[in-house]
Design an enzyme around this catalytic site. Structure first.
Site, PDB file in Angstrom:
ATOM      1  N   HIS A 204       1.036   8.031   7.381  1.00 35.57           N
ATOM      2  CA  HIS A 204       2.209   7.384   7.981  1.00 35.57           C
ATOM      3  C   HIS A 204       3.334   8.378   8.257  1.00 35.57           C
ATOM      4  O   HIS A 204       4.225   8.104   9.039  1.00 35.57           O
ATOM      5  CB  HIS A 204       2.734   6.268   7.069  1.00 35.57           C
ATOM      6  CG  HIS A 204       1.856   5.070   7.059  1.00 35.57           C
ATOM      7  ND1 HIS A 204       1.269   4.592   5.915  1.00 35.57           N
ATOM      8  CD2 HIS A 204       1.450   4.257   8.062  1.00 35.57           C
ATOM      9  CE1 HIS A 204       0.526   3.540   6.218  1.00 35.57           C
ATOM     10  NE2 HIS A 204       0.626   3.311   7.512  1.00 35.57           N
TER      11      HIS A 204
ATOM     12  N   HIS B  74       1.578   6.718   2.775  1.00 33.80           N
ATOM     13  CA  HIS B  74       0.862   7.973   2.588  1.00 33.80           C
ATOM     14  C   HIS B  74       1.091   8.961   3.722  1.00 33.80           C
ATOM     15  O   HIS B  74       1.784   8.669   4.696  1.00 33.80           O
ATOM     16  CB  HIS B  74      -0.623   7.724   2.346  1.00 33.80           C
ATOM     17  CG  HIS B  74      -1.299   7.038   3.487  1.00 33.80           C
ATOM     18  ND1 HIS B  74      -1.513   7.656   4.685  1.00 33.80           N
ATOM     19  CD2 HIS B  74      -1.796   5.784   3.608  1.00 33.80           C
ATOM     20  CE1 HIS B  74      -2.123   6.818   5.494  1.00 33.80           C
ATOM     21  NE2 HIS B  74      -2.295   5.679   4.872  1.00 33.80           N
TER      22      HIS B  74
ATOM     23  N   LYS C  41       0.869  -1.179   0.000  1.00 39.70           N
ATOM     24  CA  LYS C  41       0.000   0.000   0.000  1.00 39.70           C
ATOM     25  C   LYS C  41       0.900   1.221   0.000  1.00 39.70           C
ATOM     26  O   LYS C  41       2.013   1.164   0.512  1.00 39.70           O
ATOM     27  CB  LYS C  41      -0.870   0.018   1.257  1.00 39.70           C
ATOM     28  CG  LYS C  41      -1.971  -1.011   1.254  1.00 39.70           C
ATOM     29  CD  LYS C  41      -2.905  -0.700   2.388  1.00 39.70           C
ATOM     30  CE  LYS C  41      -3.837  -1.864   2.656  1.00 39.70           C
ATOM     31  NZ  LYS C  41      -4.578  -1.659   3.903  1.00 39.70           N
TER      32      LYS C  41
HETATM   33  N1  ARG Z   1       0.522  -0.950  10.090  1.00 38.96           N
HETATM   34  C1  ARG Z   1      -0.379  -0.275  10.953  1.00 38.96           C
HETATM   35  C2  ARG Z   1      -1.133   0.795  10.172  1.00 38.96           C
HETATM   36  O1  ARG Z   1      -0.692   1.244   9.142  1.00 38.96           O
HETATM   37  C3  ARG Z   1       0.300   0.383  12.126  1.00 38.96           C
HETATM   38  C4  ARG Z   1       1.006  -0.548  13.079  1.00 38.96           C
HETATM   39  C5  ARG Z   1       1.257   0.074  14.420  1.00 38.96           C
HETATM   40  N2  ARG Z   1       1.965  -0.756  15.324  1.00 38.96           N
HETATM   41  C6  ARG Z   1       1.473  -1.796  15.978  1.00 38.96           C
HETATM   42  N3  ARG Z   1       2.261  -2.476  16.764  1.00 38.96           N
HETATM   43  N4  ARG Z   1       0.210  -2.141  15.868  1.00 38.96           N
HETATM   44  O2  ARG Z   1      -2.193   1.214  10.590  1.00 38.96           O
END
Ligand code: ARG
Length: 569
Positions: free
Chosen positions: A132, A129, A126
């Site tokens: 992030h 963006h 993905k």
């Molecule tokens: N990949 C997830 C997202 O883009 C965020 C992960 C955050 N860290 C975790 N340990 N859950 O929403």
């Protein structure tokens, strides 16, 4: 440097016989310097001493001995004791400290403490963006600041490289893979597949079922699914790296969700043992209503596959054991508040030591809004961060060209200013606030922006150049810095380390951004009110040295936020 707060508390302790640590915690730095450099609110003691605040204040003023503390004056205003620091003492303290330390403000207060910061964490296949960006920038700043204070920091990029979306991608690839050129433009092409398969899933329950099955197969190690998954992951990481290079982001660990695949059975075992795991419509869940969370946490879905939460629980176990953390921070948008509430609650059933549960903290932040509204990958309306950063650089270049046409290394400078502007903007407001992304505000050299601070820094450099360098500290007469403007700058510089500590108490980098704006503005007033190049060599040297100290803190502070300073702009 003298710790004025601690000194005041020490002397107060002698008068009121209350522990100095407690007293110190009440001491404030007044917003208006008319009310002193430190202020003690006596009403805090009213109950304990059974006296009116005003009386307490008068009493303390009469008895306290401030000799040798660096405090020159004490005033009683209402129930407050206002302390004023000796002007020359603060100048001497600050400038000597700046002169004697390679990095002013670096400390060891965090020594022996372990901090884990889970941040950035984009999802494979993905786009990286703008949403992030905030995680990357906030997490990066926190990581820098904790390290600067002596903590042992492990920054983890918990990549979203696992989950049902991979089942979807695999299904989409199976159906239409040959229509897309994945090697040429990986994430764009994969995103197109993702959007298309998602739409199909909405129409056709059977396709959705097939996607879920694919993910189950991936978890079970099916070779076809695994190979595709690896390919998607590799091409995505390559693209993410371009953004990290632009931002200067570095992580100690890239263990993403998939890393925990073989660590989940233990989580399930422990939860079984706790007696809290229950069956519900074929799924295994933990009911959390007894701790005030209405939505249960799903540990195993009805088709047997794991969840985002299960992987996060495995990560908590792993991080407690591997890093022995004092704090484990999770930097994500507030959309995930419920998720973290749930997993922190469930973590209590893993049999971990209390300190590891206490150390868990969700560092949430608001959304980045475009003038057109919210972004979502699924609907394909997100902006790619790489495009955004490149646009920032282009726009910065235009501004620089207008201002300083003959500048050498325009490209390098535009990169520092453009990227710095985006980073600073992201850190300039309280993190829980939503942020509207507006180019004109971000790049305004006169606003409360990154470029404004950079501009001030560049101006100071040219002052130092004109002065023919930095004077020797031994030749600086601190008595020449008694005016209000110099004092204002000195006090801010004095507060640098305290500011960093405040950031770590609230996990709030905007405290540092605010501070840097205040310092740049205070310097600007100092510069406008005080001529620097004057006939009186003593005055000039003192002012030049103060300019040098300011530049040093501006550079260190912005570096902690993740920005780079240009030499000219
Ligand atoms: N990949 C997830 C997202 O883009 C965020 C992960 C955050 N860290 C975790 N340990 N859950 O929403």
């Amino acid at each position: 440097m003298i710790d004025f707060k601690a000194k005041i508390a020490e002397e107060l302790e002698k008068v009121v016989e209350i522990d100095k640590k407690e007293l110190e915690s009440y001491i404030e730095v007044p917003k208006d310097t008319k009310n002193g450099d430190y202020s003690f609110p006596c009403f805090k003691l009213a109950k304990e001493l059974k006296k009116a605040p005003q009386m307490i204040a008068d009493d303390i003023k009469e008895k306290i001995n401030l000799e040798g503390t660096g405090i020159e004056n004490l005033e009683v205003v209402g129930g407050f004791l206002n302390f004023f620091i000796e002007k020359e003492t603060i100048a001497k303290e600050v400038l000597n400290e700046v002169a004697s330390k390679e990095e002013y403000g670096r400390s060891k207060i965090g020594e022996g403490k372990n901090i884990v910061i889970d941040y950035s964490a984009p999802n494979i296949a993905k786009p990286f963006h703008i949403g992030h960006l905030r995680s990357t920038v906030i997490g990066g700043a926190l990581s820098n600041i904790y390290k600067f204070l002596g903590y042992n920091v492990t920054g983890i990029n918990h990549l979203g490289d696992y989950g049902t979306q991979f089942g979807k991608l695999i299904e989409g690839y199976k159906l239409w893979g040959d229509e897309y050129d994945i090697d040429k433009d990986p994430i764009n092409e994969l995103t197109k597949i993702y959007i298309r398969i998602n739409n199909l899933c909405k129409e056709d329950e059977k396709v959705l079922e097939a996607c879920r099955d694919n993910f189950k197969k991936l978890e079970d190690g099916d070779p076809y699914c695994t190979e595709l998954w690896e390919r998607f992951k590799n091409v995505s990481l390559k693209e993410f790296q371009r953004v990290y290079d632009l931002l200067g982001s570095k992580f100690e660990s890239l263990n993403g969700e998939a890393f925990y695949a073989d660590k989940m059975p233990e989580v399930i075992e422990l939860l079984e043992k706790s007696g809290k795991l229950t069956e519900s419509q074929g799924a295994k869940i933990i009911d959390l209503s007894d701790v005030g969370i209405d939505t249960p946490c799903i540990i195993i879905k009805s088709n047997g596959s794991s969840t985002y939460a299960t992987r996060d629980l495995a990560a908590i176990l792993y991080r407690a054991r591997t890093y022995d953390y004092d704090k484990a921070l999770y930097v994500t948008s507030y959309e995930q508040i419920l998720h973290f509430k749930q997993i922190f609650a469930v973590a209590k059933y893993l049999g971990l030591e209390e300190k590891y549960i206490k150390g868990l903290k969700h560092v949430s932040f608001g959304m980045v809004l475009l003038p057109t509204g919210k972004m979502s990958t699924r609907e394909g309306t997100s902006i790619k961060l790489e495009d955004l950063l490149n646009e920032a650089i282009e726009r910065a270049k235009k501004v620089i060209e207008q201002k300083n046409h003959d500048l050498e290394d325009k490209e390098e400078t535009a990169k520092k200013v453009g990227v710095g502007a985006v980073i600073f903007n992201d850190l300039s407001n309280n993190r829980v606030k939503d942020e509207i992304f507006d180019w004109d505000t971000i790049l305004n050299f006169q606003g409360e922006t990154g470029p404004y601070i950079q501009y001030m820094y560049v101006r100071i450099r040219s002052v130092l150049e004109k002065a023919g360098g930095i004077p020797n500290i031994a030749d600086v007469n601190v008595a020449k810095l008694n005016d209000t403007y110099s004092q204002e700058v000195l006090k801010l510089i004095y507060n640098f380390e305290d500011t960093l500590v405040a950031v770590t108490e609230k996990e709030e980098p905007s405290i540092l951004s605010r501070y840097l704006i205040d310092l740049a503005k205070a310097y600007s007033s100092f510069y406008n009110e005080n001529k620097i190049m004057v006939d009186d060599k003593e005055v000039q040297d003192a002012r030049v040295y103060l300019s040098y100290a300011t530049a040093k803190v501006l550079k260190e502070g912005t570096a902690l936020l993740g920005m780079e300073m240009p030499n000219k702009m």
